[in-house]
Design an enzyme around this catalytic site. Structure first.
Site, PDB file in Angstrom:
ATOM      1  N   HIS A 205      -2.935  -0.285   6.183  1.00 36.37           N
ATOM      2  CA  HIS A 205      -1.712  -0.346   5.374  1.00 36.37           C
ATOM      3  C   HIS A 205      -0.796  -1.426   5.943  1.00 36.37           C
ATOM      4  CE1 HIS A 205       2.091   0.937   3.587  1.00 36.37           C
ATOM      5  NE2 HIS A 205       1.383   1.651   2.736  1.00 36.37           N
ATOM      6  N   CYS A 243      -0.409  -2.629  -0.601  1.00 38.73           N
ATOM      7  CA  CYS A 243       0.786  -1.862  -0.965  1.00 38.73           C
ATOM      8  C   CYS A 243       1.860  -2.818  -1.481  1.00 38.73           C
ATOM      9  CB  CYS A 243       1.287  -1.075   0.245  1.00 38.73           C
ATOM     10  SG  CYS A 243       2.814  -0.188  -0.107  1.00 38.73           S
ATOM     11  N   HIS A 270      -1.658   0.824  -3.306  1.00 37.47           N
ATOM     12  CA  HIS A 270      -0.427   1.579  -3.522  1.00 37.47           C
ATOM     13  C   HIS A 270       0.425   0.710  -4.430  1.00 37.47           C
ATOM     14  CE1 HIS A 270      -0.437   3.884   0.609  1.00 37.47           C
ATOM     15  NE2 HIS A 270      -1.422   4.244  -0.182  1.00 37.47           N
ATOM     16  N   ASP A 315       3.197   5.018  -5.797  1.00 36.83           N
ATOM     17  CA  ASP A 315       3.727   5.230  -4.452  1.00 36.83           C
ATOM     18  C   ASP A 315       4.980   6.074  -4.560  1.00 36.83           C
ATOM     19  OD1 ASP A 315       3.836   5.060  -1.744  1.00 36.83           O
ATOM     20  OD2 ASP A 315       3.539   2.912  -1.646  1.00 36.83           O
ATOM     21  N   HIS A 316       5.921   5.865  -3.689  1.00 34.14           N
ATOM     22  CA  HIS A 316       7.089   6.741  -3.689  1.00 34.14           C
ATOM     23  C   HIS A 316       7.753   6.745  -5.054  1.00 34.14           C
ATOM     24  CE1 HIS A 316       7.222   4.622   0.407  1.00 34.14           C
ATOM     25  NE2 HIS A 316       6.237   5.491   0.346  1.00 34.14           N
ATOM     26  N   TYR A 329       8.340  11.763  -2.495  1.00 25.34           N
ATOM     27  CA  TYR A 329       7.056  12.323  -2.895  1.00 25.34           C
ATOM     28  C   TYR A 329       7.179  13.520  -3.838  1.00 25.34           C
ATOM     29  CZ  TYR A 329       4.431   9.176   0.058  1.00 25.34           C
ATOM     30  OH  TYR A 329       3.842   8.052   0.583  1.00 25.34           O
TER      31      TYR A 329
HETATM   32  C1  DNO Z   1       4.518   5.841   3.094  1.00 26.57           C
HETATM   33  C2  DNO Z   1       3.116   5.533   3.236  1.00 26.57           C
HETATM   34  C3  DNO Z   1       2.749   5.294   4.670  1.00 26.57           C
HETATM   35  C4  DNO Z   1       1.241   5.181   4.809  1.00 26.57           C
HETATM   36  C5  DNO Z   1       0.792   4.874   6.206  1.00 26.57           C
HETATM   37  C6  DNO Z   1      -0.679   4.620   6.242  1.00 26.57           C
HETATM   38  O1  DNO Z   1       4.886   6.547   2.230  1.00 26.57           O
HETATM   39  O2  DNO Z   1       2.727   4.512   2.417  1.00 26.57           O
HETATM   40  O3  DNO Z   1       3.219   6.346   5.437  1.00 26.57           O
HETATM   41  O4  DNO Z   1       0.659   6.389   4.438  1.00 26.57           O
HETATM   42  O5  DNO Z   1       1.443   3.796   6.722  1.00 26.57           O
HETATM   43  O6  DNO Z   1      -1.151   4.898   7.509  1.00 26.57           O
END
Ligand code: DNO
Length: 358
Positions: A205, A243, A270, A315-316, A329
């Site tokens: 990531h 991401c 992501h 993602d978020h 989340y």
């Molecule tokens: C945040 C996520 C990160 C991700 C880690 C992967 O919401 O995208 O916490 O899970 O960095 O190890």
């Protein structure tokens, strides 16, 4: 594109698995064993328990997010070999359980960083916010403030994980970016062959935000560095979690170009939007393209153009409709995010099938 949804486990999440199954086109969870500390070997029974829970709801467990990397590995301490051995055993077991992708990160001490969990937006929703000037705060104060804001904190910011903050900062005092590269190369040389044998693709990531925070070195930040990562171990099992929200915090990151360049090395995506304010500050927004600064429509088009068959997740999300949930989340805004992503995807598929003028 195969859609998944992050889920923190029965004791840690507000969202029941059957609700996830009802989000259109969502086939699996991105999961982890959140009660285990970084460095511990994962017990097979616990892995299979999650597999069963997911299967009962008609979901798969193909994507693990994350198997966290112990700080001693990032620091390159002699004790790392023990933790790497545990990591390899965990990879093998996950492979046996049918897992296909493991997401992880190599950020020193902290995972993603925000300075506020519930920043109010114009429409009354709240969202995660990063304010550059507050990063000069004493890290321990920030951790305390963040964790006071919510009973369920950001993933990676669990109080037990950050309990030894001053000792960790001390350990990183002389660690440069080149040291971190060196330690990452060592780690990859050990684990990628095991992942390959186990039918697993590792997906690192990017650092979030993609620059140094609190003076700590950070290396997963831009196209050149992602290229360097892939070259460290040139194998399909050494891949990237692309991401958009993390890389997109830096306006110089051309995410669309990265999707094209790294197309065969992106097992997991992501996809989310943020609004940048020009001074390094940014706030998370809805996934909709025009709500933020990241070209989500262009990113989904790039994935469509490369014939992306990997896993993705929204993602978020913002916190909307009074939902009580983990910061970033919740169910509602992430489900809306999925519909935006599918809307774009289906539109591009339609144009491909019927031509633009139909
Ligand atoms: C945040 C996520 C990160 C991700 C880690 C992967 O919401 O995208 O916490 O899970 O960095 O190890």
């Amino acid at each position: 594109m195969r859609m998944t949804f992050r889920w923190f486990g029965e004791d840690n999440d507000t969202i029941p698995l059957p609700h996830i199954r009802q989000i259109p086109g969502t086939e699996g969870i991105a999961w982890s064993l959140h009660h285990l500390a970084a460095g511990e070997e994962w017990p097979m029974e616990s892995i299979l328990e999650v597999k069963e829970q997911a299967a009962r709801a008609g979901l798969h467990i193909d994507v693990v997010e994350s198997v966290n990397v112990h700080e001693d590995i990032k620091l390159g301490l002699p004790s790392r070999d023990n933790y790497i051995a545990n990591y390899k055993r965990t990879i093998r077991k996950l492979g046996q359980a049918g897992v296909k992708v493991i997401c992880y990160n190599f950020m020193p001490i902290f995972d993603w960083t925000r300075t506020e969990l519930r920043k109010e937006l114009e429409d009354g929703a709240t969202a995660l916010f990063f304010e550059n000037s507050r990063i000069d705060d004493e890290p321990a104060l920030l951790v305390e403030r963040i964790n006071k804001d919510s009973a369920l904190t950001m993933p990676g910011w669990e109080p037990e994980r950050l309990r030894h903050l001053s000792r960790l900062f001390e350990a990183y005092r002389n660690v440069t970016e080149e040291h971190l590269w060196h330690n990452l190369a060592y780690f990859l040389r050990e684990i990628i062959p095991v992942a390959a044998e186990s039918g697993i693709r590792m997906a690192i990531h990017p650092d979030d935000p993609p620059w140094s925070v609190f003076g700590l070195p950070r290396i997963m930040t831009n196209r050149d560095n992602l290229r360097r990562l892939l070259e460290l171990y040139d194998h399909p099992s050494n891949g990237i979690t692309l991401c958009s929200g993390s890389l997109g915090a830096n306006p110089h990151n051309d995410i669309i170009a990265m999707i094209h360049e790294f197309s065969d090395r992106i097992p997991f995506a992501h996809i989310r939007n943020i609004r940048r304010f020009g001074n390094g500050d940014f706030v998370e927004t809805s996934h909709r393209t025009m709500d933020g600064s990241v070209d989500i429509a262009g990113i989904v088009k790039a994935f469509h153009d490369i014939g992306f068959e990997g896993y993705a997740r929204p993602d978020h999300g913002r916190h909307i409709w009074d939902e009580q949930c983990r910061p970033g989340y919740g169910l509602y805004d992430r489900a809306l995010g999925i519909m935006h992503l599918w809307g774009l995807w289906d539109g591009y598929a339609y144009v491909r099938a019927h031509g633009e003028s139909s």
